[in-house]
Write an enzyme that holds these catalytic residues in place. Structure first.
Site, PDB file in Angstrom:
ATOM      1  N   THR A 123       0.865  -1.171   0.000  1.00 41.09           N
ATOM      2  CA  THR A 123       0.000   0.000   0.000  1.00 41.09           C
ATOM      3  C   THR A 123       0.908   1.229   0.000  1.00 41.09           C
ATOM      4  O   THR A 123       2.104   1.135   0.291  1.00 41.09           O
ATOM      5  CB  THR A 123      -0.903   0.068   1.247  1.00 41.09           C
ATOM      6  OG1 THR A 123      -0.073   0.128   2.402  1.00 41.09           O
ATOM      7  CG2 THR A 123      -1.829  -1.127   1.326  1.00 41.09           C
TER       8      THR A 123
ATOM      9  N   LYS B 264       0.582   3.670   4.205  1.00 38.13           N
ATOM     10  CA  LYS B 264       0.980   3.259   5.559  1.00 38.13           C
ATOM     11  C   LYS B 264       2.368   3.842   5.822  1.00 38.13           C
ATOM     12  O   LYS B 264       2.504   5.067   5.874  1.00 38.13           O
ATOM     13  CB  LYS B 264       0.876   1.738   5.677  1.00 38.13           C
ATOM     14  CG  LYS B 264      -0.582   1.262   5.502  1.00 38.13           C
ATOM     15  CD  LYS B 264      -0.756  -0.239   5.589  1.00 38.13           C
ATOM     16  CE  LYS B 264      -2.211  -0.637   5.327  1.00 38.13           C
ATOM     17  NZ  LYS B 264      -2.399  -2.099   5.266  1.00 38.13           N
TER      18      LYS B 264
HETATM   19  C1  LIG Z   1      -3.416  -2.853   4.705  1.00 39.46           C
HETATM   20  C2  LIG Z   1      -3.092  -4.138   4.043  1.00 39.46           C
HETATM   21  C3  LIG Z   1      -3.717  -4.529   2.844  1.00 39.46           C
HETATM   22  C4  LIG Z   1      -4.958  -3.856   2.269  1.00 39.46           C
HETATM   23  O1  LIG Z   1      -4.953  -2.547   2.087  1.00 39.46           O
HETATM   24  P1  LIG Z   1      -6.317  -1.692   1.909  1.00 39.46           P
HETATM   25  O2  LIG Z   1      -5.797  -0.449   1.311  1.00 39.46           O
HETATM   26  O3  LIG Z   1      -6.885  -1.563   3.263  1.00 39.46           O
HETATM   27  O4  LIG Z   1      -7.222  -2.439   1.005  1.00 39.46           O
HETATM   28  C5  LIG Z   1      -3.273  -5.697   2.223  1.00 39.46           C
HETATM   29  N1  LIG Z   1      -2.292  -6.437   2.763  1.00 39.46           N
HETATM   30  C6  LIG Z   1      -1.700  -6.123   3.936  1.00 39.46           C
HETATM   31  C7  LIG Z   1      -0.629  -6.998   4.472  1.00 39.46           C
HETATM   32  C8  LIG Z   1      -2.081  -4.966   4.606  1.00 39.46           C
HETATM   33  O5  LIG Z   1      -1.501  -4.671   5.767  1.00 39.46           O
END
Ligand SMILES: *Cc1c(COP(=O)(O)O)cnc(C)c1O
Length: 421
Positions: free
Chosen positions: A227, A230
């Site tokens: 993503t 984050k």
């Molecule tokens: C946050 C996350 C996702 C999904 O991301 P979204 O943007 O919430 O759909 C996928 N894989 C992992 C390991 C994550 O931490």
């Protein structure tokens, strides 16, 4: 008056909700490991006219006219992403993390294929085949687990499962696991059984880009997904990075396989976040995120809180509040929120408690590090968290949190909006 003056004039309800949210963020501490405060530059791309236009297809191969600047923006984002992750190919169009992973599965596998992935209660993500997810119904997920007090992955177990189930793909990655992964060990097992390798580094993309955690692509992985909102600190979105031979299947897996028009305001924000992530300041940020997580872990451990795996090697830690003697993680999450400490309840490995009242609380340092906090603040926050669990006055704790938060304003947020009312 803030910069959202058109909105304030037309839609006071929404405008006021945004102002209130601005104030909430300013006066509390975001300790949710998957969240961050993005850059003011990204807030500008996100709020730009780039939201207006369709750009189905890829640079130079679009379905509508008028793409000169969209092509330029996407090409820049792709080149910066490739450079940051040392990748042969990048796709920056996934609308978020979930469609990003789905596009890889559908692009490289067939329905019914087996994927060997981390157990969900051991830190794996919903999109890694949770029974409630569509992916869990379409593909055959088999699980490896973590072991022992340090939460190690047992590679003999992974290898035995791989030999037994012959997965088409070996998947690693997590959203609640505080340890570094041995990507070379995964790669060796995948080679033995002829499986593709995919690392979903959604949580730690910024720590890999910042050069403080290992990069799966440097250990021969075929595909990396992350993503962008984050630890990478960009706009909400996702990216797929892969080796050349998979480029075509990945691109058509995203479009037309799964999505329509890309969100080009997000893509421009990703380009900006990639430029930020290539700087020395970002590397220092990534180092600080890790140092802060270690400091927080030490502060909590010193006050008697047991941590899942005993500590952390990345940006997050999981407190086992039930083992400490508190009712459950949901109740702890509420008590923390009363004090302005915003966290999330979390399942722990083989949790004896149910998902809505799990044993743990997950804590992450990306957002408080973006505010510029360091060791002294981590010690203070560890003390605040424990005071809340010990039944201290929530209003007193909230007052201390507000004072601390005020010393570390969120970069680029409207200070006036936070003051209003
Ligand atoms: C946050 C996350 C996702 C999904 O991301 P979204 O943007 O919430 O759909 C996928 N894989 C992992 C390991 C994550 O931490």
């Amino acid at each position: 008056m803030n910069t959202l003056s058109h909105l304030a004039a037309f839609d006071p309800e929404i405008s006021e909700a945004i102002a209130n949210e601005n104030r909430r963020q300013a006066e509390t501490l975001t300790l949710i490991a998957s969240e961050n405060h993005t850059y003011p530059e990204v807030l500008e791309t996100n709020g730009s006219i780039l939201t207006d236009k369709y750009a189905e297809g890829y640079p130079g191969r679009r379905y509508y006219a008028g793409q000169a600047f969209y092509d330029q923006i996407e090409r820049i984002a792709v080149e910066r992403a490739k450079k940051l992750f040392n990748a042969e190919h990048a796709n920056v169009q996934p609308l978020s993390g979930s469609p990003m992973n789905q596009a890889v599965y559908f692009g490289l596998l067939k329905p019914g294929d087996t994927i060997l992935a981390m157990d969900l209660t051991h830190g794996g993500h919903l999109t890694h085949g949770a029974p409630a997810s569509h992916m869990g119904k379409i593909f055959n997920f088999v699980r490896y687990r973590t072991h022992g007090s340090r939460g190690d992955i047992d590679f003999d177990e992974v290898r035995n499962l791989a030999i037994k189930h012959k997965p088409a793909m070996l998947l690693c990655g997590h959203s609640s696991y505080p340890r570094e992964l041995d990507y070379a060990a995964f790669r060796r097992i995948a080679d033995e059984v002829g499986a593709l390798t995919m690392a979903d580094v959604s949580h730690i993309g910024g720590l890999i880009g910042g050069g403080v955690l290992a990069n799966p692509l440097d250990h021969g992985f075929d595909v990396l997904t992350t993503t962008t909102h984050k630890t990478l600190r960009g706009p909400r979105g996702g990216m797929i990075l892969c080796r050349k031979p998979f480029a075509k299947a990945i691109d058509s897996g995203v479009f037309p396989g799964l999505q329509g028009g890309p969100h080009m305001h997000q893509v421009a924000g990703i380009a900006v976040a990639m430029r930020k992530a290539a700087t020395a300041e970002f590397r220092a940020y990534a180092e600080r995120v890790l140092a802060n997580a270690r400091a927080l872990a030490e502060g909590l451990t010193a006050r008697g809180m047991p941590l899942i795996t005993g500590g952390t090697e990345n940006h997050l830690l999981v407190m086992d509040v039930a083992a400490w003697g508190y009712d459950d993680g949901a109740k702890a999450q509420n008590a923390f929120e009363q004090a302005g400490l915003v966290t999330n309840k979390q399942l722990i490995p083989d949790d004896p408690k149910p998902p809505l009242r799990p044993s743990g609380v997950r804590i992450g340092t990306p957002a408080i590090t973006s505010r510029g906090m360091g060791d002294a603040e981590m010690a203070q926050i560890a003390g605040l968290l424990m005071t809340v669990l010990e039944g201290g006055d929530a209003e007193v704790a909230a007052e201390e949190v507000r004072a601390l938060a005020a010393q570390f304003p969120i970069p680029g947020h409207e200070p006036r909006a936070a003051e209003s009312r």
